[in-house]
Design an enzyme around this catalytic site. Structure first.
Site, PDB file in Angstrom:
ATOM      1  N   CYS A   4      24.071  38.897  13.230  1.00 38.19           N
ATOM      2  CA  CYS A   4      24.653  40.225  12.987  1.00 38.19           C
ATOM      3  C   CYS A   4      23.741  41.042  12.083  1.00 38.19           C
ATOM      4  O   CYS A   4      23.790  40.921  10.862  1.00 38.19           O
ATOM      5  CB  CYS A   4      26.035  40.093  12.365  1.00 38.19           C
ATOM      6  SG  CYS A   4      26.803  41.674  11.993  1.00 38.19           S
ATOM      7  N   CYS A  41      25.499  43.310   9.633  1.00 42.88           N
ATOM      8  CA  CYS A  41      26.024  42.621   8.438  1.00 42.88           C
ATOM      9  C   CYS A  41      24.899  42.283   7.461  1.00 42.88           C
ATOM     10  O   CYS A  41      25.039  42.463   6.254  1.00 42.88           O
ATOM     11  CB  CYS A  41      26.701  41.301   8.795  1.00 42.88           C
ATOM     12  SG  CYS A  41      27.742  41.299  10.241  1.00 42.88           S
ATOM     13  N   ASP A  42      23.806  41.751   7.961  1.00 38.29           N
ATOM     14  CA  ASP A  42      22.821  41.105   7.093  1.00 38.29           C
ATOM     15  C   ASP A  42      21.452  41.784   7.037  1.00 38.29           C
ATOM     16  O   ASP A  42      20.597  41.382   6.257  1.00 38.29           O
ATOM     17  CB  ASP A  42      22.616  39.644   7.550  1.00 38.29           C
ATOM     18  CG  ASP A  42      23.907  38.837   7.456  1.00 38.29           C
ATOM     19  OD1 ASP A  42      24.713  39.139   6.560  1.00 38.29           O
ATOM     20  OD2 ASP A  42      24.107  37.926   8.269  1.00 38.29           O
TER      21      ASP A  42
END
Ligand code: NDP
Length: 309
Positions: free
Chosen positions: A132, A135-136
């Site tokens: 992701c 997300c990261d």
């Protein structure tokens, strides 16, 4: 008999639990194989509204759980393995324990990111291996990263990562992308992106160091092996919606996602929320939004049933 049962303990399931609990429906939430859902596999969520300093994915899920509990939601561990929707009562078989009978059902079982399955890759999930970029990605400022895959997800992840990374290596096993032409062209034109056609990842380095330091690649045409130095590795080879128990029972698209109109599935009283019905956005906040919608729909449907009986 339960009034509302919710399958799944990610952002969609917990939000549905908060709303149905607050409506006095005393929902039962079945946690599924990964309590807390996909967010618990990321380190920090920086884009969930309301947390300007970011929030740990696990902490966010725990807060949602406690919020649902406060209003009377009940939780049970277990994984739904089969269902029957042929009467007014919906029946769920779990992998262990008693079956559940319920009037309304909210399916929030999510989707699971696919990984290549290499032992070195699995060992480094959460330590430089992610599925992701949204997300990261921001953790990889000014360092090189790699994205594996050739579909729209890989294109999106690669383009998103160019905001942070010094260089984005796209590794694809063929010599053409499966992605839509516009996305593929954007990637091919981007000065920060380098494409490694006809390459596969053989190993993610370095599990012993507990961080990603590079990749061992193989050219599938020539067999030549090479090393690529990267600090982050993003698997973007697709997601698999967790809809197996509902095959043949609920309408799905060809990729297996539940087809839902305002969270309503093809069976009255059965609702779908979160990634299980969303191949496009896949965000915690959109999952929470559809969890709320499903709860309101279920509450309304139960009210109509009670008024009519
Ligand atoms: P896809 O199935 O479209 O693509 C997966 C990619 O990963 C393919 O290029 C495939 O290679 C590669 N791949 C699969 N397994 C392996 C493996 N074991 N080793 C190496 N490579 C592998 O999945 P996506 O998640 O990209 O997209 C899913 C759906 O969602 C699509 O319909 C897509 O269009 C849609 N989507 C739309 C978006 C948008 O419109 N903005 C954004 C994201 C997704 P190969 O090509 O060789 O099969």
């Amino acid at each position: 008999m339960e009034r509302v049962t919710i399958l799944g303990s990610g952002a969609a399931g917990f939000t549905a639990a908060i709303y149905t609990a607050r409506a006095g429906l005393e929902p039962l939430l079945v946690e599924g194989p990964q309590p807390g859902g996909q967010l618990t596999t990321t380190t920090e969520g920086e884009n969930f509204p309301g947390f300007p300093d970011g929030i740990d994915g696990f902490a966010l899920m725990d807060a949602m759980r406690r919020q649902a509990e406060r209003f009377g939601a009940r939780f049970r561990s277990g994984v739904a393995v089969a269902a029957a929707f042929d009467g007014p009562v919906r029946r769920l078989e779990l992998d262990g324990g008693e079956p559940i009978e319920t009037r309304a059902l909210i399916v929030a079982t999510g989707a699971t990111a696919k990984y290549l399955g290499l032992p070195s890759e699995q060992a480094l999930i959460g330590h430089g291996v992610s599925a992701c970029a949204t997300c990261d990605g921001a953790f990889y400022r000014d360092v090189p990263v790699a994205v594996v895959g050739g579909g729209d997800t890989a294109m999106e992840e690669a383009l998103f990562l160019t905001r942070f990374a010094s260089r984005v290596h796209v590794i694809h096993r063929r010599d053409a992308f499966r992605a839509s032409r516009i996305m593929a062209e954007r990637v091919q034109r981007h000065p920060k992106i380098e494409i490694h056609w006809n390459h596969v990842v053989e190993e993610v380095r370095d599990p012993a160091a507990k961080q990603v330091t590079g990749l061992a690649l193989r050219d599938v045409k020539t067999g030549a092996q090479s090393e690529l130095e990267v600090a982050g590795y993003f698997a973007a080879i697709g997601h698999r919606p967790n809809t197996e128990p509902f095959r043949g029972l609920l309408e799905m698209n060809p990729a297996g996602y539940l087809v839902a109109d305002r969270t309503r599935t093809s069976v009255p009283g059965v609702y779908a929320a979160g990634d299980v019905q969303d191949p496009v956005y896949r965000q915690a906040v959109t999952a929470a939004g559809t969890g709320c919608m499903a709860a309101l729909e279920a509450e309304r449907w139960l009210g109509e049933q009670d008024a009519g009986s």
